[in-house]
Design a protein around this motif. Sequence first.
Motif, PDB file in Angstrom:
ATOM      1  N   ASP A 135     -15.491  -3.017 -11.069  1.00 42.05           N
ATOM      2  CA  ASP A 135     -16.158  -1.779 -11.484  1.00 42.05           C
ATOM      3  C   ASP A 135     -15.557  -0.527 -10.843  1.00 42.05           C
ATOM      4  O   ASP A 135     -15.954   0.588 -11.166  1.00 42.05           O
ATOM      5  N   ALA A 136     -14.577  -0.673  -9.944  1.00 41.67           N
ATOM      6  CA  ALA A 136     -13.928   0.481  -9.307  1.00 41.67           C
ATOM      7  C   ALA A 136     -12.930   1.093 -10.285  1.00 41.67           C
ATOM      8  O   ALA A 136     -12.047   0.410 -10.795  1.00 41.67           O
ATOM      9  N   GLU A 137     -13.092   2.378 -10.563  1.00 45.40           N
ATOM     10  CA  GLU A 137     -12.215   3.022 -11.547  1.00 45.40           C
ATOM     11  C   GLU A 137     -11.359   4.149 -10.981  1.00 45.40           C
ATOM     12  O   GLU A 137     -10.363   4.521 -11.586  1.00 45.40           O
ATOM     13  N   LEU A 138     -11.739   4.695  -9.831  1.00 48.16           N
ATOM     14  CA  LEU A 138     -11.005   5.827  -9.261  1.00 48.16           C
ATOM     15  C   LEU A 138     -11.193   5.832  -7.751  1.00 48.16           C
ATOM     16  O   LEU A 138     -12.299   5.603  -7.263  1.00 48.16           O
ATOM     17  N   LEU A 139     -10.117   6.123  -7.021  1.00 53.28           N
ATOM     18  CA  LEU A 139     -10.170   6.307  -5.574  1.00 53.28           C
ATOM     19  C   LEU A 139      -9.961   7.785  -5.288  1.00 53.28           C
ATOM     20  O   LEU A 139      -9.010   8.387  -5.790  1.00 53.28           O
ATOM     21  N   VAL A 140     -10.852   8.371  -4.478  1.00 57.99           N
ATOM     22  CA  VAL A 140     -10.721   9.778  -4.093  1.00 57.99           C
ATOM     23  C   VAL A 140     -10.484   9.830  -2.586  1.00 57.99           C
ATOM     24  O   VAL A 140     -11.252   9.260  -1.805  1.00 57.99           O
ATOM     25  N   ILE A 141      -9.413  10.524  -2.189  1.00 57.25           N
ATOM     26  CA  ILE A 141      -9.073  10.676  -0.777  1.00 57.25           C
ATOM     27  C   ILE A 141      -8.748  12.126  -0.475  1.00 57.25           C
ATOM     28  O   ILE A 141      -8.238  12.851  -1.321  1.00 57.25           O
ATOM     29  N   GLY A 142      -9.034  12.543   0.737  1.00 57.33           N
ATOM     30  CA  GLY A 142      -8.613  13.856   1.218  1.00 57.33           C
ATOM     31  C   GLY A 142      -7.267  13.705   1.888  1.00 57.33           C
ATOM     32  O   GLY A 142      -7.018  12.713   2.574  1.00 57.33           O
ATOM     33  N   VAL A 143      -6.391  14.654   1.660  1.00 59.74           N
ATOM     34  CA  VAL A 143      -5.062  14.592   2.275  1.00 59.74           C
ATOM     35  C   VAL A 143      -4.806  15.825   3.128  1.00 59.74           C
ATOM     36  O   VAL A 143      -5.267  16.912   2.819  1.00 59.74           O
ATOM     37  N   ARG A 144      -4.059  15.602   4.189  1.00 57.47           N
ATOM     38  CA  ARG A 144      -3.696  16.695   5.097  1.00 57.47           C
ATOM     39  C   ARG A 144      -2.179  16.821   5.109  1.00 57.47           C
ATOM     40  O   ARG A 144      -1.473  15.858   4.835  1.00 57.47           O
ATOM     41  N   HIS A 145      -1.710  17.995   5.415  1.00 52.24           N
ATOM     42  CA  HIS A 145      -0.268  18.225   5.495  1.00 52.24           C
ATOM     43  C   HIS A 145       0.249  17.598   6.783  1.00 52.24           C
ATOM     44  O   HIS A 145      -0.317  17.805   7.853  1.00 52.24           O
ATOM     45  N   ARG A 146       1.313  16.812   6.653  1.00 46.69           N
ATOM     46  CA  ARG A 146       1.974  16.232   7.822  1.00 46.69           C
ATOM     47  C   ARG A 146       3.471  16.424   7.667  1.00 46.69           C
ATOM     48  O   ARG A 146       4.000  16.348   6.572  1.00 46.69           O
ATOM     49  N   SER A 147       4.120  16.641   8.772  1.00 49.03           N
ATOM     50  CA  SER A 147       5.566  16.821   8.735  1.00 49.03           C
ATOM     51  C   SER A 147       6.240  15.489   8.416  1.00 49.03           C
ATOM     52  O   SER A 147       5.667  14.427   8.646  1.00 49.03           O
ATOM     53  N   PRO A 148       7.472  15.527   7.923  1.00 49.27           N
ATOM     54  CA  PRO A 148       8.200  14.271   7.679  1.00 49.27           C
ATOM     55  C   PRO A 148       8.314  13.401   8.927  1.00 49.27           C
ATOM     56  O   PRO A 148       8.201  12.194   8.858  1.00 49.27           O
ATOM     57  N   VAL A 149       8.504  14.014  10.081  1.00 42.22           N
ATOM     58  CA  VAL A 149       8.607  13.253  11.331  1.00 42.22           C
ATOM     59  C   VAL A 149       7.257  12.601  11.649  1.00 42.22           C
ATOM     60  O   VAL A 149       7.189  11.441  12.047  1.00 42.22           O
ATOM     61  N   GLY A 150       6.168  13.329  11.433  1.00 42.43           N
ATOM     62  CA  GLY A 150       4.838  12.770  11.662  1.00 42.43           C
ATOM     63  C   GLY A 150       4.574  11.569  10.781  1.00 42.43           C
ATOM     64  O   GLY A 150       4.009  10.571  11.213  1.00 42.43           O
ATOM     65  N   LYS A 151       5.006  11.635   9.538  1.00 40.75           N
ATOM     66  CA  LYS A 151       4.830  10.503   8.624  1.00 40.75           C
ATOM     67  C   LYS A 151       5.660   9.310   9.078  1.00 40.75           C
ATOM     68  O   LYS A 151       5.226   8.167   9.010  1.00 40.75           O
ATOM     69  N   LEU A 152       6.869   9.575   9.568  1.00 37.46           N
ATOM     70  CA  LEU A 152       7.753   8.509  10.013  1.00 37.46           C
ATOM     71  C   LEU A 152       7.192   7.811  11.249  1.00 37.46           C
ATOM     72  O   LEU A 152       7.170   6.586  11.326  1.00 37.46           O
ATOM     73  N   LEU A 153       6.726   8.579  12.208  1.00 33.48           N
ATOM     74  CA  LEU A 153       6.258   8.011  13.467  1.00 33.48           C
ATOM     75  C   LEU A 153       4.875   7.375  13.359  1.00 33.48           C
ATOM     76  O   LEU A 153       4.602   6.372  13.990  1.00 33.48           O
ATOM     77  N   LEU A 154       3.990   7.972  12.592  1.00 30.76           N
ATOM     78  CA  LEU A 154       2.611   7.527  12.564  1.00 30.76           C
ATOM     79  C   LEU A 154       2.245   6.736  11.316  1.00 30.76           C
ATOM     80  O   LEU A 154       1.170   6.160  11.256  1.00 30.76           O
ATOM     81  N   GLY A 155       3.086   6.742  10.313  1.00 34.92           N
ATOM     82  CA  GLY A 155       2.701   6.115   9.053  1.00 34.92           C
ATOM     83  C   GLY A 155       1.725   7.022   8.327  1.00 34.92           C
ATOM     84  O   GLY A 155       1.346   8.069   8.807  1.00 34.92           O
ATOM     85  N   SER A 156       1.299   6.613   7.166  1.00 31.16           N
ATOM     86  CA  SER A 156       0.391   7.453   6.414  1.00 31.16           C
ATOM     87  C   SER A 156      -0.518   6.590   5.548  1.00 31.16           C
ATOM     88  O   SER A 156      -0.055   5.942   4.614  1.00 31.16           O
ATOM     89  N   VAL A 157      -1.797   6.586   5.877  1.00 32.78           N
ATOM     90  CA  VAL A 157      -2.773   5.853   5.071  1.00 32.78           C
ATOM     91  C   VAL A 157      -2.764   6.409   3.656  1.00 32.78           C
ATOM     92  O   VAL A 157      -2.738   5.658   2.682  1.00 32.78           O
ATOM     93  N   SER A 158      -2.737   7.722   3.528  1.00 29.68           N
ATOM     94  CA  SER A 158      -2.740   8.344   2.203  1.00 29.68           C
ATOM     95  C   SER A 158      -1.532   7.911   1.390  1.00 29.68           C
ATOM     96  O   SER A 158      -1.648   7.570   0.211  1.00 29.68           O
ATOM     97  N   GLN A 159      -0.375   7.919   2.012  1.00 29.15           N
ATOM     98  CA  GLN A 159       0.843   7.517   1.307  1.00 29.15           C
ATOM     99  C   GLN A 159       0.754   6.066   0.853  1.00 29.15           C
ATOM    100  O   GLN A 159       1.095   5.736  -0.281  1.00 29.15           O
ATOM    101  N   ARG A 160       0.257   5.219   1.712  1.00 25.39           N
ATOM    102  CA  ARG A 160       0.118   3.802   1.343  1.00 25.39           C
ATOM    103  C   ARG A 160      -0.853   3.641   0.169  1.00 25.39           C
ATOM    104  O   ARG A 160      -0.586   2.873  -0.759  1.00 25.39           O
ATOM    105  N   LEU A 161      -1.957   4.372   0.205  1.00 26.06           N
ATOM    106  CA  LEU A 161      -2.932   4.277  -0.883  1.00 26.06           C
ATOM    107  C   LEU A 161      -2.329   4.761  -2.198  1.00 26.06           C
ATOM    108  O   LEU A 161      -2.517   4.138  -3.244  1.00 26.06           O
ATOM    109  N   LEU A 162      -1.605   5.872  -2.140  1.00 26.23           N
ATOM    110  CA  LEU A 162      -0.985   6.405  -3.355  1.00 26.23           C
ATOM    111  C   LEU A 162       0.027   5.429  -3.949  1.00 26.23           C
ATOM    112  O   LEU A 162       0.132   5.294  -5.163  1.00 26.23           O
ATOM    113  N   LEU A 163       0.749   4.748  -3.098  1.00 28.20           N
ATOM    114  CA  LEU A 163       1.790   3.833  -3.569  1.00 28.20           C
ATOM    115  C   LEU A 163       1.260   2.459  -3.977  1.00 28.20           C
ATOM    116  O   LEU A 163       1.771   1.859  -4.913  1.00 28.20           O
ATOM    117  N   GLU A 164       0.250   1.959  -3.302  1.00 30.98           N
ATOM    118  CA  GLU A 164      -0.185   0.584  -3.513  1.00 30.98           C
ATOM    119  C   GLU A 164      -1.411   0.411  -4.404  1.00 30.98           C
ATOM    120  O   GLU A 164      -1.643  -0.684  -4.908  1.00 30.98           O
TER     121      GLU A 164
END
Length: 129
Positions: free
Chosen positions: A88-117
Amino acid sequence: MIVVGYSADMFGQAAIEHAIAEAKLRNTSLLVINATSGESYVDTRFARSGEVHDVEEHLAESGVAFELEQKVGVDVAEVLLDAMDRPDAELLVIGVRHRSPVGKLLLGSVSQRLLLECAKPVLAVKPRG
């Protein structure tokens, strides 16, 4: 049902507001998930009891049917992806924050993973201003 990844900050509030609007448009309910991979007392994005009460009150006032779940010590992305696997799940809504490319590389990104997977639509929103 619309699944909302909620955090106790302006990004989570933006996700809630957009999810309420989508639920009204689609005439469906919300599953709000607030989760942390670490210790709930340390993670500032994990809602405390007073914040949970405020969110529940706001959701009740919106007139949209909802459930709110809190999970501690979990893979946040995995919890949201599992919720989206429900039929019954039809849509996922998430809030996103701006992160630098280095921040994404070092910390990973839950938002990025959700968008891709996520196999279903994801609505990524930002707070106004």
